[in-house]
Design a protein around this motif. Structure first.
Motif, PDB file in Angstrom:
ATOM      1  N   LEU A  16      14.220   3.770  -4.829  1.00 41.09           N
ATOM      2  CA  LEU A  16      13.434   3.040  -6.177  1.00 41.09           C
ATOM      3  C   LEU A  16      13.973   1.560  -6.011  1.00 41.09           C
ATOM      4  O   LEU A  16      13.609   0.465  -6.428  1.00 41.09           O
ATOM      5  N   LEU A  17      15.438   1.677  -5.622  1.00 34.87           N
ATOM      6  CA  LEU A  17      16.640   0.645  -5.710  1.00 34.87           C
ATOM      7  C   LEU A  17      16.446  -0.473  -4.770  1.00 34.87           C
ATOM      8  O   LEU A  17      15.949  -1.742  -4.650  1.00 34.87           O
ATOM      9  N   ALA A  18      15.937   0.433  -2.951  1.00 33.08           N
ATOM     10  CA  ALA A  18      15.915  -0.260  -2.329  1.00 33.08           C
ATOM     11  C   ALA A  18      14.548  -0.941  -2.312  1.00 33.08           C
ATOM     12  O   ALA A  18      14.809  -2.061  -1.661  1.00 33.08           O
ATOM     13  N   LEU A  19      13.794  -0.526  -2.822  1.00 35.79           N
ATOM     14  CA  LEU A  19      12.437  -1.116  -2.879  1.00 35.79           C
ATOM     15  C   LEU A  19      11.697  -2.187  -3.943  1.00 35.79           C
ATOM     16  O   LEU A  19      10.989  -2.200  -4.153  1.00 35.79           O
ATOM     17  N   TRP A  59       4.781   5.141  -7.856  1.00 39.58           N
ATOM     18  CA  TRP A  59       5.586   3.936  -8.425  1.00 39.58           C
ATOM     19  C   TRP A  59       6.454   3.647  -7.530  1.00 39.58           C
ATOM     20  O   TRP A  59       7.326   2.534  -7.715  1.00 39.58           O
ATOM     21  N   ILE A  60       5.402   3.524  -6.550  1.00 39.91           N
ATOM     22  CA  ILE A  60       5.857   2.648  -5.339  1.00 39.91           C
ATOM     23  C   ILE A  60       4.609   1.948  -4.093  1.00 39.91           C
ATOM     24  O   ILE A  60       3.260   2.570  -4.763  1.00 39.91           O
ATOM     25  N   LYS A  74       4.483   0.420   8.247  1.00 41.97           N
ATOM     26  CA  LYS A  74       4.283   0.458   6.498  1.00 41.97           C
ATOM     27  C   LYS A  74       5.140  -0.033   5.159  1.00 41.97           C
ATOM     28  O   LYS A  74       5.773   0.599   5.419  1.00 41.97           O
ATOM     29  N   MET A  75       4.590  -0.994   5.593  1.00 37.73           N
ATOM     30  CA  MET A  75       6.068  -1.482   4.406  1.00 37.73           C
ATOM     31  C   MET A  75       5.652  -1.258   2.810  1.00 37.73           C
ATOM     32  O   MET A  75       4.331  -0.984   2.170  1.00 37.73           O
ATOM     33  N   TYR A  76       7.131  -0.993   1.741  1.00 33.73           N
ATOM     34  CA  TYR A  76       6.250  -0.150   0.677  1.00 33.73           C
ATOM     35  C   TYR A  76       7.422  -1.357  -0.546  1.00 33.73           C
ATOM     36  O   TYR A  76       8.307  -2.101   0.186  1.00 33.73           O
ATOM     37  N   LEU A  77       6.270  -1.091  -1.815  1.00 36.03           N
ATOM     38  CA  LEU A  77       7.765  -1.853  -2.896  1.00 36.03           C
ATOM     39  C   LEU A  77       6.767  -1.548  -4.112  1.00 36.03           C
ATOM     40  O   LEU A  77       6.486  -0.690  -4.298  1.00 36.03           O
ATOM     41  N   GLY A  82       7.240   2.043 -11.490  1.00 34.47           N
ATOM     42  CA  GLY A  82       7.994   2.394 -10.609  1.00 34.47           C
ATOM     43  C   GLY A  82       9.477   1.986 -11.523  1.00 34.47           C
ATOM     44  O   GLY A  82      10.850   1.325 -10.992  1.00 34.47           O
ATOM     45  N   ASN A  83       9.765   0.364 -11.372  1.00 35.52           N
ATOM     46  CA  ASN A  83      10.439  -0.804 -12.042  1.00 35.52           C
ATOM     47  C   ASN A  83      10.987  -0.133 -13.237  1.00 35.52           C
ATOM     48  O   ASN A  83      12.249  -0.156 -13.551  1.00 35.52           O
TER      49      ASN A  83
END
Length: 107
Positions: A16-19, A59-60, A74-77, A82-83
């Motif tokens: 989650l920190l990375a995203l 959460w993402i 695939k990209m994720y955010l 999630g934040n």
């Protein structure tokens, strides 16, 4: 967002920190390793299991695909949910550290 009173695993916390920025799987692996100073090394199985879990929880979210020499990835955010979970976990960890500082004598 479901309320969670359960502590996050270290892997989930770092994912989650990375995203905070869009990343694909390999990018997440690299970023989590960098953020943890190399202490956390995610295997592909652990990472993709975590991604599936994080997607299920909302959460993402996927945020497009990146093109590279190996094809499309695939990209994720993080989502807002999630934040929120990440901020709550950060506050929980801060409390743990603050309480430890009060009671553990260090030289």
């Amino acid at each position: 967002m479901k309320n969670t009173n359960t502590a996050l695993t270290e892997a989930i916390y770092y994912i989650l920190l990375a995203l905070q920025e869009p990343l694909h799987g390999y990018g997440i692996m690299q970023k989590t390793s960098m953020l943890s100073s190399g202490r956390l090394s995610l295997s592909a199985g652990t990472l993709y299991g975590a991604i599936s879990n994080l997607l299920d929880k909302g959460w993402i979210a996927p945020c497009g695909e990146s093109s590279d020499s190996e094809g499309r990835k695939k990209m994720y955010l993080n989502t807002e949910a999630g934040n929120q979970v990440l901020r709550a976990e950060f506050e929980r960890l801060e409390e743990l550290v603050d309480n430890g500082k009060k009671y553990i004598k260090t030289k």
